[in-house]
Design an enzyme around this catalytic site. Structure first.
Site, PDB file in Angstrom:
ATOM      1  N   SER A  64       0.827  -1.217   0.000  1.00 38.09           N
ATOM      2  CA  SER A  64       0.000   0.000   0.000  1.00 38.09           C
ATOM      3  C   SER A  64       0.856   1.258   0.000  1.00 38.09           C
ATOM      4  O   SER A  64       1.980   1.275   0.485  1.00 38.09           O
ATOM      5  CB  SER A  64      -0.886   0.018   1.242  1.00 38.09           C
ATOM      6  OG  SER A  64      -1.593  -1.177   1.381  1.00 38.09           O
TER       7      SER A  64
HETATM    8  N1  SAH Z   1      -1.171  -4.774   4.018  1.00 37.30           N
HETATM    9  C1  SAH Z   1      -0.392  -4.845   2.793  1.00 37.30           C
HETATM   10  C2  SAH Z   1      -1.258  -4.667   1.584  1.00 37.30           C
HETATM   11  C3  SAH Z   1      -1.352  -5.883   0.777  1.00 37.30           C
HETATM   12  S1  SAH Z   1      -2.427  -5.774  -0.633  1.00 37.30           S
HETATM   13  C4  SAH Z   1       0.718  -3.802   2.859  1.00 37.30           C
HETATM   14  O1  SAH Z   1       1.179  -3.490   3.920  1.00 37.30           O
HETATM   15  O2  SAH Z   1       1.166  -3.323   1.859  1.00 37.30           O
HETATM   16  C5  SAH Z   1      -3.882  -6.548  -0.026  1.00 37.30           C
HETATM   17  C6  SAH Z   1      -3.743  -8.007   0.299  1.00 37.30           C
HETATM   18  O3  SAH Z   1      -5.037  -8.472   0.655  1.00 37.30           O
HETATM   19  C7  SAH Z   1      -3.277  -8.886  -0.849  1.00 37.30           C
HETATM   20  O4  SAH Z   1      -2.096  -9.541  -0.491  1.00 37.30           O
HETATM   21  C8  SAH Z   1      -4.423  -9.887  -1.041  1.00 37.30           C
HETATM   22  O5  SAH Z   1      -4.004 -11.187  -1.376  1.00 37.30           O
HETATM   23  C9  SAH Z   1      -5.076  -9.851   0.333  1.00 37.30           C
HETATM   24  N2  SAH Z   1      -6.458 -10.332   0.397  1.00 37.30           N
HETATM   25  C10 SAH Z   1      -7.490 -10.121  -0.466  1.00 37.30           C
HETATM   26  N3  SAH Z   1      -8.596 -10.770  -0.034  1.00 37.30           N
HETATM   27  C11 SAH Z   1      -8.262 -11.387   1.138  1.00 37.30           C
HETATM   28  C12 SAH Z   1      -8.966 -12.216   2.057  1.00 37.30           C
HETATM   29  N4  SAH Z   1     -10.239 -12.577   1.877  1.00 37.30           N
HETATM   30  N5  SAH Z   1      -8.301 -12.667   3.138  1.00 37.30           N
HETATM   31  C13 SAH Z   1      -7.008 -12.346   3.360  1.00 37.30           C
HETATM   32  N6  SAH Z   1      -6.290 -11.589   2.523  1.00 37.30           N
HETATM   33  C14 SAH Z   1      -6.905 -11.109   1.418  1.00 37.30           C
END
Ligand code: SAH
Length: 272
Positions: free
Chosen positions: A119
């Site tokens: 993010s």
């Molecule tokens: N928190 C991260 C952002 C990752 S992007 C950071 O610090 O940058 C969002 C993430 O949400 C992705 O890795 C995706 O695989 C995950 N995601 C989407 N749907 C999800 C679900 N139902 N359960 C767990 N993770 C999920």
């Protein structure tokens, strides 16, 4: 531990002046395009008078560049001291691939593999500030849905006593484990599973945050929120756009507030 390159001495490009929130969607997670491998700039120390860039010492250098990132985020309106301190403390360059290390402190999302992104720090800061509800004391137990590379989880471990973070993609769950090993955060628990159903074993939570956006806020998340707790998540609103949504669970009921438009990767069910 995966060997990491030294932090390159490249200062982030200057950010545009802060604008009022809610005008244009904040691209937290643009769907990554097929990108060609970024070209690494040759190592060179750029001296900018108002920024304390240490000519020697990788640690000091990354600290100064991170301080510049924190100043930009402050200029966007984030004031919570704990959030700003966490942003200063957590080395974001440890969460991105080698080829992207010199963009680690720009206020931008970056690909982390499997079609997902780390993010944008400005959006992470905004969401964490909302999660803290203006309180300076640490939160109790919190839950993150979407660990990704683990960056936000690491920030949360500075702001809460106990952090649970769930990821549905095995590859990223493992990657985050590897990235976070170096930090030795004993209050952070990484889980592999479908975060749509929350994580009942850790409930009730003082805060829940999602890094992926669905059509609505799953009922399980609201069920697992403590009274007095707050949930911050992107979700599609009546206008058909994705907005940041804050849900407060009060003694008298649920209060839902829709904030600015954002663009996060989709919340998906099941694991892969
Ligand atoms: N928190 C991260 C952002 C990752 S992007 C950071 O610090 O940058 C969002 C993430 O949400 C992705 O890795 C995706 O695989 C995950 N995601 C989407 N749907 C999800 C679900 N139902 N359960 C767990 N993770 C999920």
């Amino acid at each position: 531990m995966k060997p990491r390159p030294g932090f390159p001495a490249r200062l982030p490009s200057s950010a545009p002046a802060p604008t009022a929130r809610g005008k244009t969607p904040v691209v937290a997670h643009p769907i990554p395009r097929e990108t060609k491998t970024p070209v690494l700039k040759p190592k060179a120390v750029v001296h900018v008078p108002d920024r304390p860039v240490a000519p020697t010492g990788v640690g000091m250098e990354s600290q100064a560049v991170r301080a510049a990132m924190v100043r930009k985020i402050q200029a966007q309106g984030v004031t919570h001291a704990g959030v700003l301190a966490a942003l200063q403390a957590v080395e974001r360059h440890r969460f991105v691939d080698t080829a992207l290390v010199n963009q680690a402190y720009e206020d931008t999302s970056l690909p982390i593999g499997l079609g997902q992104t780390i993010s944008k720090p400005g959006v992470v800061a905004r969401m964490l500030e909302l999660l803290c509800q203006g309180r300076s004391e640490k939160l109790g137990r919190v839950l993150e849905i979407g660990t990704g590379c683990g960056y936000q989880a690491a920030l949360m471990s500075h702001l809460a006593r106990e952090v649970y973070s769930i990821e549905r993609l095995k590859g990223l769950h493992e990657k985050s484990r590897e990235n976070l090993r170096w930090f030795r955060l004993s209050n952070l628990h990484l889980l592999f599973g479908d975060g749509m159903v929350g994580y009942a074993k850790g409930a009730p939570y003082a805060g829940i945050i999602a890094a992926a956006g669905g059509n609505d806020i799953p009922a399980a998340w609201i069920d697992q929120l403590a009274v007095g707790g707050r949930l911050v998540a992107p979700a599609v609103t009546a206008a058909g756009r994705q907005n940041l949504v804050v849900v407060d669970k009060t003694a008298t009921g649920i209060v839902r507030t829709e904030l600015e438009a954002v663009l996060f990767v989709p919340l998906k069910s099941g694991v892969a």
